[in-house]
Write an enzyme that holds these catalytic residues in place. Sequence first.
Site, PDB file in Angstrom:
ATOM      1  N   LYS A 189      52.698  44.526  50.425  1.00  0.00           N
ATOM      2  CA  LYS A 189      52.516  44.162  52.439  1.00  0.00           C
ATOM      3  C   LYS A 189      54.029  44.428  53.081  1.00  0.00           C
ATOM      4  O   LYS A 189      54.676  43.601  53.104  1.00  0.00           O
ATOM      5  CB  LYS A 189      51.313  42.936  51.771  1.00  0.00           C
ATOM      6  CG  LYS A 189      51.754  42.904  53.566  1.00  0.00           C
ATOM      7  CD  LYS A 189      51.730  40.871  54.297  1.00  0.00           C
ATOM      8  CE  LYS A 189      53.186  41.203  55.140  1.00  0.00           C
ATOM      9  NZ  LYS A 189      53.458  41.683  56.217  1.00  0.00           N
ATOM     10  N   GLY A 227      63.123  38.096  51.696  1.00  0.00           N
ATOM     11  CA  GLY A 227      62.572  37.862  53.685  1.00  0.00           C
ATOM     12  C   GLY A 227      63.028  36.298  53.587  1.00  0.00           C
ATOM     13  O   GLY A 227      64.205  36.654  52.877  1.00  0.00           O
ATOM     14  N   SER A 228      62.845  35.702  54.589  1.00  0.00           N
ATOM     15  CA  SER A 228      63.651  34.904  55.262  1.00  0.00           C
ATOM     16  C   SER A 228      63.812  33.273  53.633  1.00  0.00           C
ATOM     17  O   SER A 228      62.532  33.417  53.102  1.00  0.00           O
ATOM     18  CB  SER A 228      63.482  34.092  56.348  1.00  0.00           C
ATOM     19  OG  SER A 228      61.897  33.941  56.020  1.00  0.00           O
ATOM     20  N   GLY A 249      60.135  31.885  51.609  1.00  0.00           N
ATOM     21  CA  GLY A 249      60.525  32.179  50.589  1.00  0.00           C
ATOM     22  C   GLY A 249      59.947  30.940  49.723  1.00  0.00           C
ATOM     23  O   GLY A 249      59.468  30.828  48.385  1.00  0.00           O
ATOM     24  N   GLU A 278      64.280  37.286  46.631  1.00  0.00           N
ATOM     25  CA  GLU A 278      65.020  37.576  47.189  1.00  0.00           C
ATOM     26  C   GLU A 278      65.295  37.422  48.611  1.00  0.00           C
ATOM     27  O   GLU A 278      64.257  37.338  49.400  1.00  0.00           O
ATOM     28  CB  GLU A 278      65.271  38.929  47.204  1.00  0.00           C
ATOM     29  CG  GLU A 278      65.520  39.629  45.469  1.00  0.00           C
ATOM     30  CD  GLU A 278      67.116  38.772  45.159  1.00  0.00           C
ATOM     31  OE1 GLU A 278      67.986  38.580  45.396  1.00  0.00           O
ATOM     32  OE2 GLU A 278      67.289  38.448  44.052  1.00  0.00           O
ATOM     33  N   CYS A 321      71.164  41.200  54.581  1.00  0.00           N
ATOM     34  CA  CYS A 321      71.360  39.831  53.661  1.00  0.00           C
ATOM     35  C   CYS A 321      72.477  39.916  52.806  1.00  0.00           C
ATOM     36  O   CYS A 321      73.145  38.352  52.642  1.00  0.00           O
ATOM     37  CB  CYS A 321      70.208  40.214  52.855  1.00  0.00           C
ATOM     38  SG  CYS A 321      70.335  41.223  51.110  1.00  0.00           S
ATOM     39  N   GLN A 364      63.950  39.007  67.176  1.00  0.00           N
ATOM     40  CA  GLN A 364      65.213  39.405  66.555  1.00  0.00           C
ATOM     41  C   GLN A 364      67.122  39.002  67.326  1.00  0.00           C
ATOM     42  O   GLN A 364      67.861  38.234  67.605  1.00  0.00           O
ATOM     43  CB  GLN A 364      65.838  40.623  66.045  1.00  0.00           C
ATOM     44  CG  GLN A 364      67.124  40.952  65.336  1.00  0.00           C
ATOM     45  CD  GLN A 364      67.224  39.103  63.689  1.00  0.00           C
ATOM     46  OE1 GLN A 364      66.704  38.946  63.643  1.00  0.00           O
ATOM     47  NE2 GLN A 364      68.659  38.178  64.400  1.00  0.00           N
ATOM     48  N   GLU A 382      72.265  31.350  59.104  1.00  0.00           N
ATOM     49  CA  GLU A 382      72.107  32.894  58.514  1.00  0.00           C
ATOM     50  C   GLU A 382      70.912  33.531  59.867  1.00  0.00           C
ATOM     51  O   GLU A 382      69.865  33.627  60.828  1.00  0.00           O
ATOM     52  CB  GLU A 382      71.082  33.639  57.269  1.00  0.00           C
ATOM     53  CG  GLU A 382      70.929  35.702  57.289  1.00  0.00           C
ATOM     54  CD  GLU A 382      70.210  36.039  56.847  1.00  0.00           C
ATOM     55  OE1 GLU A 382      68.937  35.590  57.014  1.00  0.00           O
ATOM     56  OE2 GLU A 382      70.346  36.369  56.179  1.00  0.00           O
TER      57      GLU A 382
END
Length: 480
Positions: free
Chosen positions: A174, A227-228, A232, A249, A283, A330, A382
């Site tokens: 996905k 992802g974020s 996560g 991650e 990242c 974003q 972040e």
Amino acid sequence: MSQSVFCNYIAGEWVEGVSAIENISPADLSDTIGHYAQADEKQTLAAIDAAKVGQLEWQKIGLEQRYSILMAIGDELIARKDELGKLLAREEGKTLAEGAGETYRSGQFFHYYAAEVLRQMGETADSVRPGVEIQTHREPVGVVGIITPWNFPTATGAWKIAPALAYGNAIVFKPANQVPASAWALTEIISRQGLPAGTFNLVMGPGAIVGEVLINSKKINALTFTGSLETGRKVAAATAVNLVKCQLEMGSKNALVVLDDADLDNAVECAVGGAFFGTGQKCTASSRLIVTEGIHDKFVEAVIERMKKLVVGHPLKEGVHIGAVADARQMAQNLKYLEIAKNEGATLAIGGEVITEETEGYYLKPALFINTTNDMTINRDEAFAPIACVIKVKDYEEALATLNDTNYGLTGGICTQSLHFATDFKRRAQTGCVMINLPTAGTDYHVPFGGRKDSSFGPREQGSNAKEFYTIVKTTYMRA
Ligand code: NAD
């Protein structure tokens, strides 16, 4: 649904979704890349069921055939790097060179794991019981759910798909809904390699629908997510309920330390490349620049001069260094963090302007803040933006303590000519990757990648370490 919709790929068939989304370039809002099918819960469940069947067949395929298939996928990605890199650049906003480089690297992942197919060795041991022998070997974990973010549309898929296939697993993939074209193109290549039906499935759609089905499925044996942190945590919680193996991650707040004895030119290149290339949407980006007071002023001045030479513009235009921000959401986040930094008292030294191009898109000049402290929101969260903040410190010890003072820990860098500080930094930086006289971004494919603290969870990705996640060890006892 119209014929021009790019379909999902389930059980070896191209399948229309229940709806479709329009994929628009963030660099040119009049550039529609295509319409992409959206799966619902039923289709996602069908893909998982298909993977269960496909995995049993794929596991039986001989190693040489598996090797050849992975090599062929890698060959095609590399041969088509410019064409697919252009598609990637159009849909994500990064430059053509970055898009082509990412596609090339994705091919290398497949080549590397093709070779790993032939390196699957077990071990033998004598039992404590005389006359009994023991063997351990690795088996595929089964069906792997793969959920990826938008910032590396091809590479993140590749570094999960290649090892999953190499170790005999089936996949339900996905991708992020902002970048379906690159995932679809990769799927199209995989679909022509003669894999047993169901071995590889693509289900495009929103995280809240397709993603939720995957993370809550008891039929998935392992779930790998990039992802974020926020998502996560949801993935970890959902997979824990079903005791599904999970690998995460996530984000980071990486720092580059610049010591008084650093080679100034190199430090500037490391800072500018690490912070702003890829539009800061990495990242591994160095959003914090921790600089000791002896070199601080010279360093800031040189970074500003270097930033003046950065060309922001349409990703496909020659001579452009920084492409477009990935999407409206974003862009809004970037602007929000620019405001937060100013309101918290940081000084904007250069950049941060929204600029207009010939094409309507999301263009932002990289921003450098000075006079910042590590407790400011801009140095804690972040932002995933082309924004870097300089934090002035007294000495190496303060620099190291500042670098480690974050809940994240993916990469950490230092620029110094001192073996003593470089060695000490390597040991005491609380990050998964350490970069010495190199930008914090930029990693190899044949070695482990991952972080500490809130940046990563579960076994490392990439290199031969990937087998920890994609296989299970079996122990066999034999009396002759
Ligand atoms: P995101 O968490 O919003 O989305 C990532 C993926 O998760 C997407 O495919 C999304 O559709 C899916 N998703 C969203 N909600 C879900 C849910 N409830 N259940 C299941 N899946 C769901 O992240 P993003 O904005 O796409 O990517 C940016 C983030 O990715 C940044 O934090 C960045 O640092 C991180 N990232 C990390 C690495 C790494 O290797 N550490 C690499 C690239 C990006």
